[in-house]
Design a protein around this motif. Structure first.
Motif, PDB file in Angstrom:
ATOM      1  N   LEU A   1       0.817  -1.212   0.000  1.00  0.00           N
ATOM      2  CA  LEU A   1       0.000   0.000   0.000  1.00  0.00           C
ATOM      3  C   LEU A   1       0.849   1.260   0.000  1.00  0.00           C
ATOM      4  O   LEU A   1       0.558   2.220  -0.723  1.00  0.00           O
ATOM      5  CB  LEU A   1      -0.900   0.031   1.233  1.00  0.00           C
ATOM      6  CG  LEU A   1      -2.223  -0.697   1.077  1.00  0.00           C
ATOM      7  CD1 LEU A   1      -2.917  -0.791   2.409  1.00  0.00           C
ATOM      8  CD2 LEU A   1      -3.100   0.018   0.061  1.00  0.00           C
ATOM      9  N   LEU A   2       1.893   1.245   0.817  1.00  0.00           N
ATOM     10  CA  LEU A   2       2.748   2.429   0.869  1.00  0.00           C
ATOM     11  C   LEU A   2       3.426   2.648  -0.484  1.00  0.00           C
ATOM     12  O   LEU A   2       3.590   3.783  -0.936  1.00  0.00           O
ATOM     13  CB  LEU A   2       3.775   2.297   2.004  1.00  0.00           C
ATOM     14  CG  LEU A   2       3.135   2.406   3.402  1.00  0.00           C
ATOM     15  CD1 LEU A   2       4.098   1.974   4.496  1.00  0.00           C
ATOM     16  CD2 LEU A   2       2.628   3.835   3.671  1.00  0.00           C
ATOM     17  N   ALA A   3       3.755   1.543  -1.160  1.00  0.00           N
ATOM     18  CA  ALA A   3       4.341   1.662  -2.499  1.00  0.00           C
ATOM     19  C   ALA A   3       3.303   2.222  -3.484  1.00  0.00           C
ATOM     20  O   ALA A   3       3.614   3.088  -4.309  1.00  0.00           O
ATOM     21  CB  ALA A   3       4.851   0.306  -2.968  1.00  0.00           C
ATOM     22  N   ALA A   4       2.064   1.734  -3.370  1.00  0.00           N
ATOM     23  CA  ALA A   4       0.992   2.218  -4.257  1.00  0.00           C
ATOM     24  C   ALA A   4       0.750   3.710  -4.019  1.00  0.00           C
ATOM     25  O   ALA A   4       0.532   4.485  -4.957  1.00  0.00           O
ATOM     26  CB  ALA A   4      -0.290   1.432  -4.012  1.00  0.00           C
ATOM     27  N   ALA A   5       0.807   4.106  -2.736  1.00  0.00           N
ATOM     28  CA  ALA A   5       0.583   5.514  -2.396  1.00  0.00           C
ATOM     29  C   ALA A   5       1.693   6.384  -2.983  1.00  0.00           C
ATOM     30  O   ALA A   5       1.441   7.464  -3.526  1.00  0.00           O
ATOM     31  CB  ALA A   5       0.521   5.681  -0.882  1.00  0.00           C
ATOM     32  N   GLN A   6       2.911   5.874  -2.890  1.00  0.00           N
ATOM     33  CA  GLN A   6       4.042   6.634  -3.408  1.00  0.00           C
ATOM     34  C   GLN A   6       3.943   6.752  -4.928  1.00  0.00           C
ATOM     35  O   GLN A   6       4.138   7.829  -5.489  1.00  0.00           O
ATOM     36  CB  GLN A   6       5.345   5.936  -3.022  1.00  0.00           C
ATOM     37  CG  GLN A   6       6.536   6.840  -3.176  1.00  0.00           C
ATOM     38  CD  GLN A   6       7.715   6.331  -2.359  1.00  0.00           C
ATOM     39  OE1 GLN A   6       7.875   5.120  -2.168  1.00  0.00           O
ATOM     40  NE2 GLN A   6       8.520   7.240  -1.853  1.00  0.00           N
ATOM     41  N   LYS A   7       3.587   5.656  -5.561  1.00  0.00           N
ATOM     42  CA  LYS A   7       3.436   5.634  -7.018  1.00  0.00           C
ATOM     43  C   LYS A   7       2.386   6.657  -7.464  1.00  0.00           C
ATOM     44  O   LYS A   7       2.530   7.289  -8.507  1.00  0.00           O
ATOM     45  CB  LYS A   7       3.024   4.220  -7.458  1.00  0.00           C
ATOM     46  CG  LYS A   7       3.264   3.938  -8.934  1.00  0.00           C
ATOM     47  CD  LYS A   7       2.795   2.546  -9.312  1.00  0.00           C
ATOM     48  CE  LYS A   7       1.436   2.606  -9.983  1.00  0.00           C
ATOM     49  NZ  LYS A   7       0.765   1.317 -10.128  1.00  0.00           N
ATOM     50  N   SER A   8       1.346   6.797  -6.659  1.00  0.00           N
ATOM     51  CA  SER A   8       0.284   7.731  -7.043  1.00  0.00           C
ATOM     52  C   SER A   8       0.494   9.105  -6.401  1.00  0.00           C
ATOM     53  O   SER A   8      -0.394   9.965  -6.457  1.00  0.00           O
ATOM     54  CB  SER A   8      -1.081   7.165  -6.681  1.00  0.00           C
ATOM     55  OG  SER A   8      -1.161   6.931  -5.303  1.00  0.00           O
ATOM     56  N   ASP A   9       1.644   9.288  -5.766  1.00  0.00           N
ATOM     57  CA  ASP A   9       2.009  10.597  -5.237  1.00  0.00           C
ATOM     58  C   ASP A   9       0.982  11.116  -4.230  1.00  0.00           C
ATOM     59  O   ASP A   9       0.657  12.301  -4.197  1.00  0.00           O
ATOM     60  CB  ASP A   9       2.128  11.588  -6.413  1.00  0.00           C
ATOM     61  CG  ASP A   9       3.176  12.655  -6.136  1.00  0.00           C
ATOM     62  OD1 ASP A   9       3.897  12.504  -5.140  1.00  0.00           O
ATOM     63  OD2 ASP A   9       3.233  13.633  -6.910  1.00  0.00           O
ATOM     64  N   THR A  10       0.460  10.213  -3.406  1.00  0.00           N
ATOM     65  CA  THR A  10      -0.586  10.564  -2.442  1.00  0.00           C
ATOM     66  C   THR A  10      -0.210  10.012  -1.072  1.00  0.00           C
ATOM     67  O   THR A  10      -0.061   8.804  -0.927  1.00  0.00           O
ATOM     68  CB  THR A  10      -1.934   9.923  -2.853  1.00  0.00           C
ATOM     69  OG1 THR A  10      -2.148  10.158  -4.241  1.00  0.00           O
ATOM     70  CG2 THR A  10      -3.084  10.499  -2.051  1.00  0.00           C
ATOM     71  N   PRO A  11      -0.042  10.880  -0.077  1.00  0.00           N
ATOM     72  CA  PRO A  11       0.277  10.353   1.252  1.00  0.00           C
ATOM     73  C   PRO A  11      -0.906   9.582   1.850  1.00  0.00           C
ATOM     74  O   PRO A  11      -2.061   9.970   1.662  1.00  0.00           O
ATOM     75  CB  PRO A  11       0.558  11.621   2.076  1.00  0.00           C
ATOM     76  CG  PRO A  11      -0.071  12.741   1.321  1.00  0.00           C
ATOM     77  CD  PRO A  11      -0.142  12.342  -0.117  1.00  0.00           C
ATOM     78  N   ILE A  12      -0.605   8.493   2.537  1.00  0.00           N
ATOM     79  CA  ILE A  12      -1.651   7.758   3.260  1.00  0.00           C
ATOM     80  C   ILE A  12      -1.183   7.497   4.687  1.00  0.00           C
ATOM     81  O   ILE A  12       0.010   7.407   4.948  1.00  0.00           O
ATOM     82  CB  ILE A  12      -2.036   6.423   2.582  1.00  0.00           C
ATOM     83  CG1 ILE A  12      -0.825   5.480   2.453  1.00  0.00           C
ATOM     84  CG2 ILE A  12      -2.647   6.667   1.207  1.00  0.00           C
ATOM     85  CD1 ILE A  12      -1.209   4.058   2.023  1.00  0.00           C
ATOM     86  N   THR A  13      -2.140   7.399   5.603  1.00  0.00           N
ATOM     87  CA  THR A  13      -1.838   7.217   7.022  1.00  0.00           C
ATOM     88  C   THR A  13      -2.743   6.131   7.596  1.00  0.00           C
ATOM     89  O   THR A  13      -3.940   6.110   7.305  1.00  0.00           O
ATOM     90  CB  THR A  13      -2.098   8.528   7.800  1.00  0.00           C
ATOM     91  OG1 THR A  13      -1.439   9.601   7.131  1.00  0.00           O
ATOM     92  CG2 THR A  13      -1.605   8.440   9.231  1.00  0.00           C
ATOM     93  N   ARG A  14      -2.155   5.274   8.435  1.00  0.00           N
ATOM     94  CA  ARG A  14      -2.940   4.222   9.089  1.00  0.00           C
ATOM     95  C   ARG A  14      -3.563   4.805  10.355  1.00  0.00           C
ATOM     96  O   ARG A  14      -2.849   5.324  11.205  1.00  0.00           O
ATOM     97  CB  ARG A  14      -2.002   3.055   9.438  1.00  0.00           C
ATOM     98  CG  ARG A  14      -2.669   1.766   9.726  1.00  0.00           C
ATOM     99  CD  ARG A  14      -1.723   0.616   9.442  1.00  0.00           C
ATOM    100  NE  ARG A  14      -0.447   0.761  10.135  1.00  0.00           N
ATOM    101  CZ  ARG A  14      -0.241   0.397  11.409  1.00  0.00           C
ATOM    102  NH1 ARG A  14      -1.212  -0.120  12.126  1.00  0.00           N
ATOM    103  NH2 ARG A  14       0.947   0.563  11.963  1.00  0.00           N
ATOM    104  N   ILE A  15      -4.888   4.760  10.460  1.00  0.00           N
ATOM    105  CA  ILE A  15      -5.579   5.450  11.561  1.00  0.00           C
ATOM    106  C   ILE A  15      -6.391   4.525  12.455  1.00  0.00           C
ATOM    107  O   ILE A  15      -7.044   4.984  13.390  1.00  0.00           O
ATOM    108  CB  ILE A  15      -6.526   6.562  11.026  1.00  0.00           C
ATOM    109  CG1 ILE A  15      -7.590   5.977  10.092  1.00  0.00           C
ATOM    110  CG2 ILE A  15      -5.718   7.654  10.330  1.00  0.00           C
ATOM    111  CD1 ILE A  15      -8.764   6.914   9.858  1.00  0.00           C
ATOM    112  N   GLY A  16      -6.375   3.229  12.175  1.00  0.00           N
ATOM    113  CA  GLY A  16      -7.147   2.338  13.036  1.00  0.00           C
ATOM    114  C   GLY A  16      -7.241   0.945  12.459  1.00  0.00           C
ATOM    115  O   GLY A  16      -6.492   0.585  11.548  1.00  0.00           O
TER     116      GLY A  16
END
Ligand code: ADP
Ligand code: MG
Length: 321
Positions: free
Chosen positions: A275-290
């Protein structure tokens, strides 16, 4: 200017899309889906004094009218393709319409969306867009697919738009620099199209955050018949906003404010790196919140280590609530 001048002059000269068999100008449009794809459809309406204030810049209004629709398609993991725009307009003010259309087509082109039809009538200012997206058959990110043990992730930053709105409504005070940053998110949300497609095959359930994070997560929980624990202090925010607002207010705007148009989604914990790789590829930060639980209810706590439950005065926006 007549209704037909408006259509001819402002709506009909768009870039070619080879899948559009018949565009604006006939009784209906015809599109040809690609083999092996499903089509997904969504519609969102914006009303004066409900979704925007009278006097809003036409550029900002057009942006939001289309962006909130593109966001729904992004949340399915689909690629937005075609839109229909129905407009109620008190008058055909050419300068206003030119500015509106320039902004609309600017956003449409960024995401490869073609306007293929709609309707124009005289009336109070109101807009409805119907949008159609395409995605590989059977792969959509539905709300009913969350599984117990899934991580819960959210993109971008949450609570900025609601903070700006509450500042305009004189419910809170923000220094002008912070207000401007928040207002930009309120006026021109950027739909997370690349992320939605990047997490296909990785994420389980997804939806966009439009009416309040807690309420929108609640939709996933209800559809999937599961519960969740959310760690409030993990929810991504603007640090200066969190510093300047009283905690109660920050929590309310962040967890229940809405208008964020970020994606919230669930995925198995062994996919964290993917997921973190997918987020980086799409240039969008993501955060795990729960995480998704088997409790059947949403529990919002302060943090991973401080399990004190937070009581929200409301979970989000409800037009009839
Ligand atoms: P009809 O009478 O069949 O409803 P209209 O005269 O309303 O057709 O519209 C003519 C064409 O212009 C149609 O292709 C319609 O889809 C398109 N159209 C009208 N208004 C809009 C709009 N606001 N945005 C996009 N297309 C529009
Ligand atoms: Mg018509």
């Amino acid at each position: 200017m007549t209704e037909f001048d408006f259509i001819r002059k402002y709506l009909q000269n768009q870039q070619q899309d080879h899948q559009v068999v018949l565009g604006i100008g006939d009784d209906a449009a015809i599109v040809r889906p690609q083999a092996g794809c499903d089509l997904c459809f969504s519609s969102d309406m914006l009303l004066k004094n409900k979704h925007f204030f009278e006097g809003v810049a036409p550029e900002d209004l057009a942006w939001k009218v289309l962006a909130v629709n593109i966001s729904d398609i992004a949340a399915m993991g689909a690629k937005p393709k075609w839109a229909l725009l129905s407009a109620g307009l008190p008058e055909l003010d050419e300068d206003w319409l030119r500015r509106f259309c320039n902004s609309l087509f600017d956003l449409a082109q960024r995401f490869g969306v073609t306007l293929i039809g709609g309707d124009t009538t005289r009336g109070d200012l109101v807009f409805n867009v119907t949008i159609i997206g395409e995605l590989p058959q059977g792969q959509a990110l539905q709300r009913d697919a969350a599984k117990v043990g899934d991580d819960i992730w959210v993109s971008g930053k949450i609570g900025l738009a609601a903070s700006a709105l509450n500042c305009v409504l004189k419910q809170c005070d923000l220094p002008s620099e912070i207000f401007q940053q928040c207002e930009a998110e309120l006026l021109r949300p950027m739909p997370r199209v690349a992320l939605g497609q990047a997490i296909l095959n990785v994420a389980h359930a997804a939806q966009d955050v439009s009416d309040g994070l807690a309420q929108d997560i609640g939709h996933i929980l209800a559809a999937s018949n599961v519960g969740a624990e959310i760690w409030a202090d993990e929810v991504p925010t603007l640090p200066s906003l969190k510093a300047v607002l009283p905690r109660e207010q920050w929590l309310q705007y962040t967890l229940a404010g809405g208008d964020d148009y970020e994606l919230v989604f669930t995925a198995p914990h062994n996919y964290r790196e993917a997921l973190l790789a997918a987020a980086q590829k799409s240039d969008t930060p993501i955060t795990r919140i729960g995480k998704i639980t088997d409790t059947g209810r949403l529990k919002v706590v302060n943090s991973v280590s401080d399990g004190t439950e937070i009581a929200l005065t409301s979970l989000g926006f409800d037009h009839f609530g």
